[in-house]
Design a protein around this motif. Structure first.
Motif, PDB file in Angstrom:
ATOM      1  N   ILE A  11       0.835  -1.207   0.000  1.00 29.92           N
ATOM      2  CA  ILE A  11       0.000   0.000   0.000  1.00 29.92           C
ATOM      3  C   ILE A  11       0.867   1.253   0.000  1.00 29.92           C
ATOM      4  O   ILE A  11       0.678   2.163  -0.793  1.00 29.92           O
ATOM      5  CB  ILE A  11      -0.915  -0.001   1.237  1.00 29.92           C
ATOM      6  CG1 ILE A  11      -2.033  -1.019   1.042  1.00 29.92           C
ATOM      7  CG2 ILE A  11      -1.506   1.380   1.508  1.00 29.92           C
ATOM      8  CD1 ILE A  11      -2.833  -1.270   2.284  1.00 29.92           C
ATOM      9  N   LEU A  15       1.386   4.435  -2.433  1.00 30.52           N
ATOM     10  CA  LEU A  15       1.171   5.809  -2.005  1.00 30.52           C
ATOM     11  C   LEU A  15       2.297   6.709  -2.474  1.00 30.52           C
ATOM     12  O   LEU A  15       2.086   7.865  -2.811  1.00 30.52           O
ATOM     13  CB  LEU A  15       1.055   5.866  -0.481  1.00 30.52           C
ATOM     14  CG  LEU A  15       0.795   7.233   0.169  1.00 30.52           C
ATOM     15  CD1 LEU A  15      -0.446   7.863  -0.435  1.00 30.52           C
ATOM     16  CD2 LEU A  15       0.662   7.090   1.656  1.00 30.52           C
ATOM     17  N   CYS A  18       1.835   8.428  -5.828  1.00 28.89           N
ATOM     18  CA  CYS A  18       0.896   9.521  -6.041  1.00 28.89           C
ATOM     19  C   CYS A  18       1.462  10.866  -5.631  1.00 28.89           C
ATOM     20  O   CYS A  18       0.770  11.864  -5.627  1.00 28.89           O
ATOM     21  CB  CYS A  18      -0.428   9.267  -5.321  1.00 28.89           C
ATOM     22  SG  CYS A  18      -0.341   9.479  -3.540  1.00 28.89           S
ATOM     23  N   GLN A  97       0.425  14.090   1.228  1.00 20.33           N
ATOM     24  CA  GLN A  97       0.950  12.723   1.186  1.00 20.33           C
ATOM     25  C   GLN A  97       1.736  12.407   2.449  1.00 20.33           C
ATOM     26  O   GLN A  97       1.609  11.327   3.032  1.00 20.33           O
ATOM     27  CB  GLN A  97       1.860  12.558  -0.029  1.00 20.33           C
ATOM     28  CG  GLN A  97       2.534  11.183  -0.068  1.00 20.33           C
ATOM     29  CD  GLN A  97       3.722  11.168  -1.004  1.00 20.33           C
ATOM     30  OE1 GLN A  97       3.545  11.344  -2.198  1.00 20.33           O
ATOM     31  NE2 GLN A  97       4.907  10.975  -0.469  1.00 20.33           N
ATOM     32  N   LEU A 100      -0.423  11.537   5.316  1.00 22.59           N
ATOM     33  CA  LEU A 100      -0.970  10.194   5.159  1.00 22.59           C
ATOM     34  C   LEU A 100       0.036   9.150   5.629  1.00 22.59           C
ATOM     35  O   LEU A 100      -0.330   8.144   6.256  1.00 22.59           O
ATOM     36  CB  LEU A 100      -1.361   9.949   3.697  1.00 22.59           C
ATOM     37  CG  LEU A 100      -2.555  10.755   3.186  1.00 22.59           C
ATOM     38  CD1 LEU A 100      -2.741  10.539   1.683  1.00 22.59           C
ATOM     39  CD2 LEU A 100      -3.831  10.397   3.924  1.00 22.59           C
ATOM     40  N   GLU A 130      -5.930  10.988  -5.994  1.00 24.80           N
ATOM     41  CA  GLU A 130      -5.059  10.003  -5.344  1.00 24.80           C
ATOM     42  C   GLU A 130      -5.069  10.182  -3.828  1.00 24.80           C
ATOM     43  O   GLU A 130      -5.170   9.225  -3.062  1.00 24.80           O
ATOM     44  CB  GLU A 130      -3.620  10.124  -5.872  1.00 24.80           C
ATOM     45  CG  GLU A 130      -3.436   9.689  -7.317  1.00 24.80           C
ATOM     46  CD  GLU A 130      -3.727  10.838  -8.282  1.00 24.80           C
ATOM     47  OE1 GLU A 130      -3.545  10.646  -9.488  1.00 24.80           O
ATOM     48  OE2 GLU A 130      -4.150  11.929  -7.818  1.00 24.80           O
ATOM     49  N   HIS A 131      -4.943  11.435  -3.418  1.00 24.22           N
ATOM     50  CA  HIS A 131      -4.940  11.700  -1.984  1.00 24.22           C
ATOM     51  C   HIS A 131      -6.262  11.295  -1.345  1.00 24.22           C
ATOM     52  O   HIS A 131      -6.292  10.691  -0.260  1.00 24.22           O
ATOM     53  CB  HIS A 131      -4.673  13.185  -1.719  1.00 24.22           C
ATOM     54  CG  HIS A 131      -3.267  13.611  -2.008  1.00 24.22           C
ATOM     55  ND1 HIS A 131      -2.931  14.912  -2.290  1.00 24.22           N
ATOM     56  CD2 HIS A 131      -2.108  12.897  -2.073  1.00 24.22           C
ATOM     57  CE1 HIS A 131      -1.630  14.990  -2.496  1.00 24.22           C
ATOM     58  NE2 HIS A 131      -1.108  13.781  -2.379  1.00 24.22           N
ATOM     59  N   TRP A 134      -6.590   7.390  -1.093  1.00 27.00           N
ATOM     60  CA  TRP A 134      -5.760   6.810  -0.038  1.00 27.00           C
ATOM     61  C   TRP A 134      -6.256   7.220   1.342  1.00 27.00           C
ATOM     62  O   TRP A 134      -6.201   6.439   2.296  1.00 27.00           O
ATOM     63  CB  TRP A 134      -4.304   7.238  -0.229  1.00 27.00           C
ATOM     64  CG  TRP A 134      -3.643   6.520  -1.356  1.00 27.00           C
ATOM     65  CD1 TRP A 134      -3.417   6.981  -2.618  1.00 27.00           C
ATOM     66  CD2 TRP A 134      -3.142   5.186  -1.334  1.00 27.00           C
ATOM     67  NE1 TRP A 134      -2.812   6.021  -3.375  1.00 27.00           N
ATOM     68  CE2 TRP A 134      -2.619   4.911  -2.616  1.00 27.00           C
ATOM     69  CE3 TRP A 134      -3.074   4.201  -0.355  1.00 27.00           C
ATOM     70  CZ2 TRP A 134      -2.052   3.688  -2.941  1.00 27.00           C
ATOM     71  CZ3 TRP A 134      -2.499   2.976  -0.676  1.00 27.00           C
ATOM     72  CH2 TRP A 134      -2.001   2.734  -1.956  1.00 27.00           C
ATOM     73  N   HIS A 135      -6.711   8.455   1.467  1.00 27.15           N
ATOM     74  CA  HIS A 135      -7.262   8.939   2.737  1.00 27.15           C
ATOM     75  C   HIS A 135      -8.452   8.086   3.172  1.00 27.15           C
ATOM     76  O   HIS A 135      -8.550   7.649   4.320  1.00 27.15           O
ATOM     77  CB  HIS A 135      -7.676  10.413   2.566  1.00 27.15           C
ATOM     78  CG  HIS A 135      -8.364  10.990   3.765  1.00 27.15           C
ATOM     79  ND1 HIS A 135      -9.719  10.825   4.000  1.00 27.15           N
ATOM     80  CD2 HIS A 135      -7.895  11.735   4.805  1.00 27.15           C
ATOM     81  CE1 HIS A 135     -10.050  11.443   5.119  1.00 27.15           C
ATOM     82  NE2 HIS A 135      -8.966  12.012   5.631  1.00 27.15           N
ATOM     83  N   LEU A 138      -7.241   4.491   4.142  1.00 27.46           N
ATOM     84  CA  LEU A 138      -6.597   4.401   5.452  1.00 27.46           C
ATOM     85  C   LEU A 138      -7.613   4.548   6.582  1.00 27.46           C
ATOM     86  O   LEU A 138      -7.529   3.853   7.603  1.00 27.46           O
ATOM     87  CB  LEU A 138      -5.512   5.465   5.573  1.00 27.46           C
ATOM     88  CG  LEU A 138      -4.223   5.206   4.788  1.00 27.46           C
ATOM     89  CD1 LEU A 138      -3.264   6.374   4.950  1.00 27.46           C
ATOM     90  CD2 LEU A 138      -3.560   3.907   5.239  1.00 27.46           C
ATOM     91  N   ALA A 159     -13.431   5.010  -1.372  1.00 29.25           N
ATOM     92  CA  ALA A 159     -12.101   4.710  -1.910  1.00 29.25           C
ATOM     93  C   ALA A 159     -12.220   3.921  -3.210  1.00 29.25           C
ATOM     94  O   ALA A 159     -11.518   4.200  -4.195  1.00 29.25           O
ATOM     95  CB  ALA A 159     -11.288   3.928  -0.883  1.00 29.25           C
ATOM     96  N   ILE A 170      -4.765   0.820  -5.908  1.00 28.21           N
ATOM     97  CA  ILE A 170      -4.570   0.697  -4.460  1.00 28.21           C
ATOM     98  C   ILE A 170      -4.560  -0.788  -4.128  1.00 28.21           C
ATOM     99  O   ILE A 170      -5.622  -1.413  -4.016  1.00 28.21           O
ATOM    100  CB  ILE A 170      -5.675   1.421  -3.663  1.00 28.21           C
ATOM    101  CG1 ILE A 170      -5.734   2.902  -4.042  1.00 28.21           C
ATOM    102  CG2 ILE A 170      -5.433   1.260  -2.157  1.00 28.21           C
ATOM    103  CD1 ILE A 170      -6.762   3.697  -3.261  1.00 28.21           C
TER     104      ILE A 170
END
Length: 625
Positions: A11, A15, A18, A97, A100, A130-131, A134-135, A138, A159, A170
């Motif tokens: 993962i 990340l 991105c 990023q 994260l 992308e952010h 991933w946010h 997570l 997501a 992802i």
């Protein structure tokens, strides 16, 4: 479901992809060359990080990036968090990023409250798809790791929607989302059946998986319809082959059953009780052959008999030492097994399950009820032995997940020690000292009454039936008469059908958890109980409980595979409401009862899933069902 570390390494590798990159320049090439030269001097994340401390500007940033990658590879989460916090002070870094990364590092250290604060602080700043993806992933992962699938689901859905729309990769997102959905009830899934096509596709697949679980033909047809309706849906990547899904959900066909019980040695009487339960349950099953083997035989002897019999399923062993013995020899690795105890080692096969009359189940049930009622200061009374210490430690550990207050703990060594333990915990001894001081100041008689502390709002007794009957009167006389009556609770150890038959003692008002089999008013199989009482009228309590356990062990075999892939489902048995968690252990929900006017009556006590502290401190205090 807790995410596997290897998946999370993948993962964070994704990340990194991105982050915003700059066009290479001659100056940046020089920085890269210097950084590479410095890195050759270091062999670990820590050493690379130390090199960075002696550099400035772009050199330092590049070394910190390299140290961050090495920390991920080494699973050095404290260092990863430290690097992230240092990079946060640098203006040229992609701060979204980087935060994260910090949140992920904190999650890996079980700093869930801090991780959620960071993730929530990023709301409104996630302009890049992308952010945002991933946010959301997570955030979902934190809730899923804490076994809150309902809370995790919306974040997983968002997501998945964002990743699909923007072709964002992802790793493990789809598999983790699917695993999370399988833990939801059909009722919860129906409530999510709205929104985007992506979300509805996931939800409908989960509903098909549950609704048609017991019908292979209908499930096959439903999956085919789903494939035609949701072409290109991300769930295609995790959708098992239809044959595999049908096998996963199909009831196990058992024609030949082997039962491993102690049939010799000091535990032979326990084996007899288990055997009686198995034989009673077999009357309701279609199993053709059942063979009983003494679990105390050598590994070689057991293996030889199993090779000759070739069973479809094995129940047992009962003793932990024998479970360890057969696990180490991998004697049962290729056979479906329901062990009759817990197992502390690594589960060697997904076909292996574990069923124990685990007192921790009752402690967890009581704790969740206390939190539902809003009790803040519980007091625990337990014998000062290994079992008492273990259960108190378990309560303390779980309580700390949900409350900042500390329980009051009292250990007693024997019945002579009980009064002192109770008066000390309730601070009655201090009240008596104050009374004596006042009396000494006056010659005439002083009216007085001892006072107990007022902050204790619930008492939980972890003693056996005899100890509980001694403790209860001490509590009655040591709690202030003008104070609110403190609710008293106990575990099933406090209840004994043998003792109750002649003396229920002064237990009025006491609540306790118990197997339905031990509460006559809660048993649906009245004929079975009558037959049992006529055959074994003098059976001790442990034998009765083992009978119920063995009866359920046979009865649950037909459905155990479905229960294991749909953890939200339950089987109502003699030993409680049974479910199978993701590690293959059967969990029990017992009945509640109360002593009232020297009689026992069943009661329904409210219990909800408590909200962990990390969610409370993050401002997320909604009730979770």
């Amino acid at each position: 479901m807790r995410l596997k570390l290897v998946s999370l390494l993948i993962i964070l590798s994704g990340l990194s992809a991105c982050s915003t990159t700059e066009k290479p320049t001659k100056n940046s090439d020089n920085v890269s060359n210097r950084t590479n030269a410095l890195q050759n001097q270091a062999t670990s994340a820590q050493s690379i990080y130390q090199l960075a401390q002696n550099r400035q500007g772009a050199d330092k940033i590049q070394l910190l990036y390299s140290a961050r990658d090495a920390a991920i590879s080494e699973q050095n989460w404290p260092l990863l968090e430290k690097i992230g916090n240092e990079l946060e002070l640098t203006a040229s870094v992609d701060q979204i990023q980087n935060r994260l990364y910090i949140a992920f590092a904190q999650k890996q250290q079980n700093k869930n409250d801090q991780a959620l604060v960071i993730l929530q602080s990023l709301d409104g700043q996630l302009t890049q798809p992308e952010h945002f993806a991933w946010h959301q992933f997570l955030t979902a992962s934190i809730y899923a790791s804490q076994n809150f699938p309902k809370k995790a689901a919306p974040y997983f859905f968002r997501a998945s929607e964002t990743a699909t729309k923007n072709n964002i990769e992802i790793p493990q997102l789809n598999q983790n989302l699917w695993d999370n959905l399988k833990q939801l009830s059909s009722y919860a899934l129906e409530r999510f059946n709205r929104g985007s096509v992506i979300q509805q596709g996931w939800v409908n697949l989960g509903l098909y998986y549950q609704v048609y679980a017991s019908s292979g033909v209908e499930l096959d047809q439903a999956i085919n319809n789903w494939r035609r309706r949701y072409i290109g849906h991300p769930a295609f990547s995790v959708l098992p082959e239809q044959d595999e899904m049908l096998t996963e959900l199909a009831p196990i066909n058992i024609e030949r059953l082997v039962v491993l019980f102690p049939q010799s040695g000091p535990n032979e009487r326990l084996g007899d009780a288990l055997k009686a339960g198995v034989l009673a349950a077999l009357d309701t099953q279609t199993i053709n052959d059942t063979i009983f083997i003494d679990e105390n035989l050598s590994t070689e002897e057991i293996a030889a008999q199993l090779e000759e019999i070739k069973p479809d399923f094995v129940i047992g062993p009962l003793l932990k030492a024998n479970i360890d013995k057969l696990a180490n020899a991998q004697t049962l690795i290729d056979t479906p097994v329901l062990h009759l105890n817990t197992f502390d080692g690594e589960r060697i096969s997904l076909q292996h399950y574990y069923f124990a009359l685990n007192p921790e189940h009752e402690v967890q049930q009581a704790l969740e009820h206390f939190l539902t009622k809003g009790y803040q200061k519980p007091m625990l009374l337990a014998p000062n032995n290994a079992n008492g210490q273990r259960l108190v430690d378990y309560f303390n550990l779980q309580w700390q997940r949900y409350s900042e207050t500390k329980p009051q703990i009292g250990f007693y060594n024997d019945k002579k020690d009980m009064p002192n333990t109770i008066t000390s915990l309730l601070e009655v001894d201090k009240s008596k000292d104050r009374i004596q001081t006042v009396k000494a100041l006056f010659k005439q008689e002083v009216e007085n009454e001892t006072r107990s502390r007022s902050d204790i709002d619930v008492i939980y007794i972890l003693g056996d039936a005899i100890e509980t009957r001694l403790i209860k009167p001490y509590l009655d006389v040591n709690v202030s008469t003008f104070a609110d009556r403190i609710p008293l609770y106990a575990s099933s150890k406090s209840h004994s059908k043998q003792i109750d038959s002649t003396d229920k003692g002064d237990l009025d008002g006491l609540y306790f958890t118990e197997l339905p089999w031990m509460l006559d008013s809660q048993i649906k199989q009245h004929n079975l109980r009558q037959q049992y009482n006529s055959l074994w009228p003098e059976q001790i309590d442990i034998s009765q409980r083992l009978f119920a356990m063995a009866y359920d062990a046979v009865s649950i075999l037909h459905d155990i595979r479905q229960l294991s892939v749909m953890p939200g489902n339950q089987y109502s048995g003699l030993s409680g409401k049974l479910s199978v968690n993701t590690s293959g252990h059967i969990e029990r929900m017992l009945d509640w009862a109360q002593y009232t006017n020297r009689r026992i009556k069943p009661v329904q006590l409210e219990t909800q899933r408590p909200v962990p502290l990390f969610m409370q401190s993050a401002g997320d205090i909604q009730t979770i069902n």
